[in-house]
Scaffold this motif. Structure first.
Motif, PDB file in Angstrom:
ATOM      1  N   ILE A 243       0.922  -1.203   0.061  1.00 41.37           N
ATOM      2  CA  ILE A 243       0.027   0.080   0.246  1.00 41.37           C
ATOM      3  C   ILE A 243       0.887   1.260  -0.006  1.00 41.37           C
ATOM      4  O   ILE A 243       1.910   1.289   0.686  1.00 41.37           O
ATOM      5  N   THR A 244       0.366   2.231  -0.630  1.00 44.85           N
ATOM      6  CA  THR A 244       1.218   3.527  -0.697  1.00 44.85           C
ATOM      7  C   THR A 244       0.141   4.598  -0.412  1.00 44.85           C
ATOM      8  O   THR A 244      -0.826   4.661  -1.195  1.00 44.85           O
ATOM      9  N   PHE A 245       0.368   5.374   0.393  1.00 45.16           N
ATOM     10  CA  PHE A 245      -0.661   6.424   1.029  1.00 45.16           C
ATOM     11  C   PHE A 245      -0.156   7.763   0.076  1.00 45.16           C
ATOM     12  O   PHE A 245       0.963   8.051   0.037  1.00 45.16           O
ATOM     13  N   GLY A 266     -15.165  -1.631   7.775  1.00 47.16           N
ATOM     14  CA  GLY A 266     -15.030  -0.985   6.731  1.00 47.16           C
ATOM     15  C   GLY A 266     -14.230  -1.326   5.361  1.00 47.16           C
ATOM     16  O   GLY A 266     -12.925  -1.639   5.543  1.00 47.16           O
ATOM     17  N   LEU A 267     -14.818  -1.531   4.111  1.00 47.72           N
ATOM     18  CA  LEU A 267     -13.860  -2.025   3.002  1.00 47.72           C
ATOM     19  C   LEU A 267     -14.215  -1.160   1.714  1.00 47.72           C
ATOM     20  O   LEU A 267     -15.490  -0.543   1.481  1.00 47.72           O
ATOM     21  N   VAL A 268     -13.376  -1.255   0.798  1.00 43.64           N
ATOM     22  CA  VAL A 268     -13.647  -0.588  -0.281  1.00 43.64           C
ATOM     23  C   VAL A 268     -13.988  -1.712  -1.573  1.00 43.64           C
ATOM     24  O   VAL A 268     -13.604  -2.932  -1.381  1.00 43.64           O
ATOM     25  N   ASN A 294     -12.410  -5.685  -1.299  1.00 46.36           N
ATOM     26  CA  ASN A 294     -11.138  -5.827  -1.463  1.00 46.36           C
ATOM     27  C   ASN A 294     -10.387  -5.631  -0.060  1.00 46.36           C
ATOM     28  O   ASN A 294     -10.776  -4.828   0.834  1.00 46.36           O
ATOM     29  N   THR A 295      -9.691  -6.552   0.654  1.00 46.00           N
ATOM     30  CA  THR A 295      -9.227  -6.369   2.111  1.00 46.00           C
ATOM     31  C   THR A 295      -7.707  -5.982   2.037  1.00 46.00           C
ATOM     32  O   THR A 295      -7.103  -6.025   3.129  1.00 46.00           O
ATOM     33  N   GLY A 296      -7.375  -5.127   1.078  1.00 41.04           N
ATOM     34  CA  GLY A 296      -6.106  -4.259   1.156  1.00 41.04           C
ATOM     35  C   GLY A 296      -6.166  -3.329   2.118  1.00 41.04           C
ATOM     36  O   GLY A 296      -5.092  -3.112   2.797  1.00 41.04           O
ATOM     37  N   VAL A 297      -7.156  -2.805   2.369  1.00 44.13           N
ATOM     38  CA  VAL A 297      -7.427  -1.757   3.267  1.00 44.13           C
ATOM     39  C   VAL A 297      -8.727  -2.031   4.230  1.00 44.13           C
ATOM     40  O   VAL A 297      -9.926  -2.173   3.508  1.00 44.13           O
ATOM     41  N   SER A 372      -5.163  13.291  -8.702  1.00 47.73           N
ATOM     42  CA  SER A 372      -5.007  13.968  -7.670  1.00 47.73           C
ATOM     43  C   SER A 372      -6.039  13.696  -6.373  1.00 47.73           C
ATOM     44  O   SER A 372      -5.867  14.219  -5.248  1.00 47.73           O
ATOM     45  N   ASP A 373      -7.111  13.200  -6.652  1.00 45.61           N
ATOM     46  CA  ASP A 373      -8.113  13.026  -5.787  1.00 45.61           C
ATOM     47  C   ASP A 373      -7.762  11.584  -5.019  1.00 45.61           C
ATOM     48  O   ASP A 373      -8.524  11.190  -3.698  1.00 45.61           O
ATOM     49  N   LEU A 374      -6.954  10.784  -5.467  1.00 47.77           N
ATOM     50  CA  LEU A 374      -6.702   9.514  -4.779  1.00 47.77           C
ATOM     51  C   LEU A 374      -6.046   9.810  -3.362  1.00 47.77           C
ATOM     52  O   LEU A 374      -5.454  10.560  -3.126  1.00 47.77           O
ATOM     53  N   LYS A 375      -6.410   8.716  -2.693  1.00 45.61           N
ATOM     54  CA  LYS A 375      -5.687   8.498  -1.182  1.00 45.61           C
ATOM     55  C   LYS A 375      -4.835   7.509  -1.059  1.00 45.61           C
ATOM     56  O   LYS A 375      -4.005   7.719  -0.283  1.00 45.61           O
ATOM     57  N   VAL A 376      -5.098   6.141  -1.534  1.00 41.51           N
ATOM     58  CA  VAL A 376      -4.370   5.186  -1.459  1.00 41.51           C
ATOM     59  C   VAL A 376      -4.112   4.302  -2.694  1.00 41.51           C
ATOM     60  O   VAL A 376      -5.243   4.181  -3.193  1.00 41.51           O
ATOM     61  N   ILE A 377      -3.079   4.065  -2.933  1.00 40.08           N
ATOM     62  CA  ILE A 377      -2.767   3.088  -3.934  1.00 40.08           C
ATOM     63  C   ILE A 377      -2.236   1.716  -3.588  1.00 40.08           C
ATOM     64  O   ILE A 377      -1.525   1.738  -2.626  1.00 40.08           O
ATOM     65  N   HIS A 378      -3.080   0.779  -4.097  1.00 48.44           N
ATOM     66  CA  HIS A 378      -2.619  -0.699  -3.615  1.00 48.44           C
ATOM     67  C   HIS A 378      -1.966  -1.296  -4.999  1.00 48.44           C
ATOM     68  O   HIS A 378      -2.872  -1.659  -6.012  1.00 48.44           O
ATOM     69  N   TRP A 379      -0.641  -1.795  -4.563  1.00 46.53           N
ATOM     70  CA  TRP A 379      -0.154  -2.405  -5.716  1.00 46.53           C
ATOM     71  C   TRP A 379      -0.549  -3.931  -5.596  1.00 46.53           C
ATOM     72  O   TRP A 379       0.317  -4.933  -5.359  1.00 46.53           O
ATOM     73  N   ASN A 380      -1.796  -4.495  -5.846  1.00 46.83           N
ATOM     74  CA  ASN A 380      -2.014  -5.672  -5.418  1.00 46.83           C
ATOM     75  C   ASN A 380      -1.907  -6.617  -6.482  1.00 46.83           C
ATOM     76  O   ASN A 380      -2.643  -7.299  -7.286  1.00 46.83           O
TER      77      ASN A 380
END
Length: 754
Positions: A243-245, A266-268, A294-297, A372-380
């Motif tokens: 994960i990258t914040f 809480g999940l996306v 997805n359970t990455g976050v 620019s609206d993104l909060k978390v990038i998940h390299w899953n």
């Protein structure tokens, strides 16, 4: 909803539209004047080799621009919301998220996101942000060497943006525990707490579940968090290591405030078609609600989960589904989704920008309109940076920014938040207060007590002890300009190796790429690479040696330098000598005679006889006989030429041979940094402890030529450098006399007679 003031509706809508236009104009001008925040992120990557001052300025300016743009977007979003309220007459019905507001603590949802989520948007109800000094809890499952590297990048991205104290909870195996505990202890970031939980004690909870996921049993560990984490911990953010914040994690923590009384997770939503079952013929995924989650976050309300019997509920779900599914494909994610399908009221759907999933089969681009609206990038994806996405260059640059970002810059205080300093930081502060800043040699003395960040076992390491208890590890240190020696050393020495590497964060990534591109190095698993991150003015040579020495896993160590190649077969020869000379029951230092060549290409001698021939014709020389004869003269090369058995030599001033000793030998004195007296002082202390210096008759090593180091150049050009080295030598002699008594006076006498 009927509006009683319909007569004024058009006038109000026109006024708001005018405000929107003015706001857009201001936003465009602001971007032209200050530059986009995305460009500043790219600058951080491109300027990774610039000075710390430039990077600090970039960081500060980036924060200002990002905050400014967020405020402008907030104003715009509020204006658009007001227009939408007037035009539509209502806010729409919420489908999944039961709370009534999406306040500014989440960031500003785009119109598309509000449409996709069916989310309500209210400008009248603003719940407060996270309290200034509220402690935020973050949990990760981390096992092995590679995952430990991923965690560091994740933590950097969190620390870069954070404005709150943090408590990290790591469920780890023994390897990750050793690596991360050492890293955080040496990192000394203020207002950070770290706790570790033994994954081995939790394996029985999930080992019964057949799992095809590449993460193995550790991919199921999140199911055990209500049991693993402290019983008084009420809520936690759970993150995958990839994960990258891109924002302050406090914004995500604030989402807990939006949970209804019944929501506990809480999940996306999942951004791939996996749970729709249409990826390939006969594809049969586990049951899920729609696209699944997805359970990455994950946001977990631990207190409520324990209250409803989470452990029993997920177990029953898994047992029921495994009767037909036989195994999980996506580890804990399959069980979470099967559980949620049976209990949909328990889930709080997070906006998709809290987990933008990048892998081969995701539709992450549909989640957002502006990166620019993104909060978390998940390299899953196991392929990580090779995924396909129209904005992948932005994502890659964001990831690389934190991958290579100087972690020393993250040691900043959270002003206004009280914190309990660690014992290490207290000790460091006490030591600093004892130093005199007016001392001409202050910089040298400061280096001795400096605490460097340390990442142990940066790459995969495997070692199995030998049965004869006579194994020996080659111990050395290096910087990035000596990397080219590693392949040759590995070809000459088949035994275990412990290396301390002095590098910046960016150089550590260059080193990683170098190893992975080398057929020789990437297949050697008995080499322990320990990164000591750059800090200070001088090369901390003895600190590096000690770091490599401490993490050798054999009873004996061969203290060498990385610019020497051992003779072929030296590893086996040393092991036999250790047994023959009964080193287990005696204090011996076995001397390996050192030679050198001035040629960059050398036909390496395969025997002592061949080496002697090369000495006779001038292809080889005894080490440093041109410039520093005293360093190795006591080896007695004349005697070595004809010797067939080991022979003892006496210590002499400035003697600095390369030796094999027991691992419990004295460590190197860390007051000596850069060039000069770093090995001399160590051999002197071995002699003070009455080690016998024994020369091996059939062993040798050869120094390979290279450009002079930066520190030797400073020594030669700076009179202050040479003066301070003399001062440090005198102080070392005094300390040696206090430690070993009158017998140590001979060292001071020998120095004065030179």
């Amino acid at each position: 909803m009927h509006c009683p003031c319909r007569g004024k509706l058009k006038l109000f809508a026109a006024s708001v539209t005018f405000v929107v236009l003015l706001t857009w104009l201001y936003l465009i001008v602001g971007n032209l004047e200050n530059g986009r925040s995305l460009l500043l992120y790219s600058c951080l990557v491109e300027q990774s080799d610039s000075s710390y001052m430039e990077r600090d300025m970039l960081e500060m300016r980036m924060r200002e621009v990002v905050e400014e743009n967020q405020q402008l977007r907030l104003q715009l979003s509020q204006s658009q919301g007001a227009v939408a309220q007037v035009q539509d007459g209502n806010y729409g019905n919420q489908q999944w998220v039961a709370s009534a507001d999406t306040g500014p603590e989440d960031g500003e949802n785009t119109a598309e996101e509000r449409s996709n989520q069916g989310g309500n948007h209210s400008d009248c109800v603003h719940r407060p942000m996270v309290e200034k000094c509220e402690l935020i809890h973050v949990a990760c499952v981390c096992a092995g060497h590679n995952t430990s590297r991923d965690v560091v990048t994740l933590v950097k991205s969190i620390l870069f943006h954070r404005r709150n104290p943090l408590h990290f909870h790591f469920i780890t195996d023994m390897v990750a525990h050793q690596i991360l505990s050492s890293l955080f202890q040496s990192w000394m970031v203020p207002s950070i707490q770290v706790s570790f939980y033994d994954a081995d004690e939790l394996k029985s909870e999930v080992a019964w579940i057949p799992n095809k996921h590449y993460s193995g049993i550790y991919g199921l560990m999140k199911l055990t968090l209500t049991k693993a984490l402290p019983s008084d911990l009420t809520k936690v953010i759970v993150l995958d290591t990839d994960i990258t914040f891109a924002t302050d994690i406090a914004e995500l923590w604030a989402v807990f405030r939006k949970f209804t009384d019944k929501q506990v997770i809480g999940l996306v939503e999942n951004q791939s078609d996996w749970y729709l079952g249409n990826l390939w013929k006969n594809h049969k995924p586990w049951p899920a609600l729609g696209r699944g989650f997805n359970t990455g976050v994950i946001l977990l309300l631990l207190e409520q989960l324990r209250r409803i019997g989470w452990e029993q509920m997920w177990r029953l779900t898994a047992e029921r589904e495994l009767m037909s599914m036989l195994s999980t494909s996506l580890a804990d994610q399959d069980i979470f989704n099967a559980f949620i399908k049976q209990n949909p009221v328990l889930v709080h759907q997070l906006p998709c920008f809290w987990n933008v999933q990048l892998s081969d089969h995701t539709r992450s681009e549909q989640c957002y309109t502006e990166v620019s609206d993104l909060k978390v990038i998940h390299w899953n994806s196991p392929k990580k940076l090779r995924v396909k996405n129209k904005h992948v260059e932005f994502f890659r640059n964001l990831y690389l920014t934190f991958l290579e970002y100087d972690g020393n810059l993250l040691r900043r205080e959270l002003f206004g938040c009280p914190s309990q300093p660690s014992s290490e930081s207290i000790h460091l502060q006490d030591a600093l207060e004892e130093l005199d800043e007016d001392d001409q040699c202050y910089d040298f003395r400061r280096e001795r007590i400096m605490v460097h960040r340390i990442h142990l076992y940066f790459l995969q390491y495997e070692y199995a002890p030998t049965e004869d208890d006579a194994d020996v590890t080659l111990v050395a240190q290096l910087s990035i300009d000596r990397l080219q020696m590693l392949e040759a050393i590995c070809n000459h020495w088949e035994g275990p190796i412990s290396l301390a590497l002095y590098m910046s964060d960016a150089e550590a990534q260059q080193f990683l790429r170098y190893v992975l591109a080398s057929e020789v190095l990437k297949n050697r698993k008995n080499v322990g690479y320990h990164i000591v991150y750059k800090e200070g003015q001088f090369y901390p040579v003895n600190l590096l040696r000690n770091m490599a020495l401490r993490h050798a896993n054999t009873p004996y160590i061969f203290l060498a330098d990385v610019d020497f190649l051992p003779m072929y077969g030296l590893y086996d020869y040393l092991r036999k000598s250790i047994v023959q000379l009964d080193m287990a029951h005696s204090k011996k230092a076995l001397v390996v005679p050192a030679f050198e060549t001035l040629r960059y290409r050398l036909s390496f001698p395969k025997s002592k006889a061949e080496l002697l021939s090369m000495l006779d014709v001038g292809t080889l020389y005894t080490f440093r006989y041109h410039v520093w004869t005293k360093g190795h003269a006591p080896t007695n090369y004349a005697k070595w030429r004809t010797a067939t058995t080991p022979y003892k030599v006496e210590w002499e001033a400035d003697f600095e041979p390369y030796v094999v000793v027991r691992r419990d030998c004295p460590e190197y004195d860390q007051r000596f940094v850069g060039f000069g007296w770093n090995k001399v002082s160590h051999i002197m202390e071995l002699d003070a402890q009455e080690y016998d210096l024994v020369v091996l008759p059939n062993a040798f090593m050869i120094h390979m030529p290279h450009a002079p180091s930066f520190d030797i150049s400073k020594f030669r050009s700076s009179s202050s450098y040479r003066y301070c080295l003399t001062m440090l030598k005198d102080e070392f002699h005094q300390d040696l006399s206090r430690k070993y008594g009158s017998s140590a006076l001979k060292y001071l006498t020998a120095e004065r007679n030179i």
